[in-house]
Write an enzyme that holds these catalytic residues in place. Structure first.
Site, short mmCIF file in Angstrom:
data_model
loop_
_atom_site.label_atom_id
_atom_site.label_comp_id
_atom_site.label_asym_id
_atom_site.label_seq_id
_atom_site.Cartn_x
_atom_site.Cartn_y
_atom_site.Cartn_z
CG HIS A 180 -1.93 -1.15 1.14
ND1 HIS A 180 -2.55 -1.68 2.25
CD2 HIS A 180 -2.37 -1.89 0.08
CE1 HIS A 180 -3.34 -2.68 1.87
NE2 HIS A 180 -3.25 -2.82 0.56
N GLY A 185 -0.69 -9.26 12.70
CA GLY A 185 -1.39 -8.00 12.94
C GLY A 185 -2.20 -7.47 11.78
N1 APR Z 1 0.12 -7.59 17.81
C1 APR Z 1 -0.45 -8.22 16.75
N2 APR Z 1 -1.63 -7.85 16.20
C2 APR Z 1 -2.27 -6.81 16.77
C3 APR Z 1 -1.74 -6.09 17.87
C4 APR Z 1 -0.50 -6.52 18.39
N3 APR Z 1 0.07 -5.92 19.44
N4 APR Z 1 -2.63 -5.10 18.19
C5 APR Z 1 -3.66 -5.19 17.32
N5 APR Z 1 -3.46 -6.21 16.47
C6 APR Z 1 -4.32 -6.67 15.38
C7 APR Z 1 -5.80 -6.38 15.55
O1 APR Z 1 -6.42 -7.44 16.29
C8 APR Z 1 -6.27 -6.36 14.08
O2 APR Z 1 -6.64 -7.67 13.66
O3 APR Z 1 -3.93 -5.95 14.22
C9 APR Z 1 -5.03 -5.90 13.31
C10 APR Z 1 -5.13 -4.50 12.75
O4 APR Z 1 -6.16 -4.49 11.77
P1 APR Z 1 -6.34 -3.18 10.86
O5 APR Z 1 -6.32 -1.98 11.72
O6 APR Z 1 -7.52 -3.45 9.97
O7 APR Z 1 -5.01 -3.13 9.99
P2 APR Z 1 -4.69 -3.88 8.63
O8 APR Z 1 -5.26 -5.26 8.60
O9 APR Z 1 -3.22 -3.76 8.41
O10 APR Z 1 -5.46 -2.96 7.54
C11 APR Z 1 -5.27 -3.28 6.18
O11 APR Z 1 -6.54 -1.30 5.59
O12 APR Z 1 -7.02 0.94 5.84
C12 APR Z 1 -6.35 0.02 5.06
O13 APR Z 1 -4.45 0.43 3.74
C13 APR Z 1 -4.86 0.27 5.07
O14 APR Z 1 -3.03 -1.31 5.03
C14 APR Z 1 -4.26 -1.00 5.66
C15 APR Z 1 -5.34 -2.02 5.36
#
Ligand code: APR
Length: 241
Positions: free
Chosen positions: A118, A185
């Site tokens: 991204h 994550g």
């Molecule tokens: N360790 C591991 N995982 C964690 C932790 C931690 N300390 N804290 C939170 N999480 C997990 C949450 O449970 C959740 O499942 O990280 C995840 C974060 O999810 P999102 O906020 O949706 O992030 P992501 O999956 O990377 O989003 C994907 O969405 O908005 C777009 O482009 C943006 O790249 C991003 C994409």
């Protein structure tokens, strides 16, 4: 029911390994995730800050938002999970890293990132002169192209954007060929990146998820390591010796 003991994995036992990182990998460094109660999209409407329409409508407002994020990220540091992953990759060059994250924390930890799906907070795009790195402080060195004056768009895949096919092709090749797929994550809800877990599973990889919580994609994983990345990565992935 007590949680099963967290299994440990030796990367030496797999010809190819892919770590697939989401915002949760950066959470313990202080970089907010996107979803969940404290997520970025709970505070900001992406239609005002993170899409081409918003940039065309008000580039200053969009660049202000991204400069706030750059400045915040620079105050965050890689954690023990990043550092361990850097040591793993140094010992095992067959560990490849595909990330959805734009914060650059993996690179700051010395990790070689094979695909930034991204884009990056640390790169800009001129419509006429292409990409330019801006790795300096929070504020951009240039908001407009010094050569043509065009507004410099953050090189980030925003909502409603087409993805960077060359980057996704690289990621697809690595994921389809890996024997161990470790997602760290990610909520697994943003496509097409969310499709990589299914691709890894269909390709026969051992599926490992590092996440404190269940999410939509958790059923794809045989090993769900329910804990924070800063603890699980050092605790469950063995260095040599
Ligand atoms: N360790 C591991 N995982 C964690 C932790 C931690 N300390 N804290 C939170 N999480 C997990 C949450 O449970 C959740 O499942 O990280 C995840 C974060 O999810 P999102 O906020 O949706 O992030 P992501 O999956 O990377 O989003 C994907 O969405 O908005 C777009 O482009 C943006 O790249 C991003 C994409």
């Amino acid at each position: 029911m007590t949680e099963p003991a967290l299994k440990s994995f030796d990367p030496a036992e797999y010809r190819s390994v892919v770590f697939f990182a989401g915002a949760g990998l950066s959470a313990e460094s202080g970089v907010p995730t996107y979803r969940g109660h404290a997520g970025i999209w709970a505070q900001y409407n992406y239609e005002d800050y993170a899409c081409q329409r918003a940039f065309d409508r008000d580039p200053v407002r969009v660049l202000d938002f991204h400069e706030v994020r750059r400045t915040h990220v620079l105050q965050c540091a890689p954690h023990a999970g990043h550092r361990h992953l850097a040591q793993l990759q140094a010992a095992y060059p067959h560990i490849r890293v595909v990330t959805q994250n734009i914060d650059g924390l993996l690179q700051r930890a010395g990790i070689r990132v094979d695909a930034e799906l991204h884009g990056s907070l640390w790169r800009q795009r001129c419509p006429s002169h292409g990409l330019r790195d801006d790795l300096e402080a929070g504020p951009y060195r240039h908001r407009q192209c010094p050569d043509c004056g065009a507004w410099l768009r953050p090189d980030i895949t925003w909502f409603e954007d087409r993805v960077n096919e060359a980057v996704f092709d690289t990621a697809r090749r690595l994921v389809a060929g890996c024997e161990l797929f470790v997602s760290v994550g990610t909520s697994g809800v943003v496509w097409p990146a969310a499709g990589f877990a299914q691709l890894a599973r269909d390709s026969g990889a051992l599926m490992v998820e590092v996440n404190p919580e269940d999410n939509e994609a958790s059923a794809l994983y045989t090993h769900r390591l329910r804990g924070p990345a800063s603890k699980v990565i050092p605790g469950c992935f063995r260095l040599p010796g």
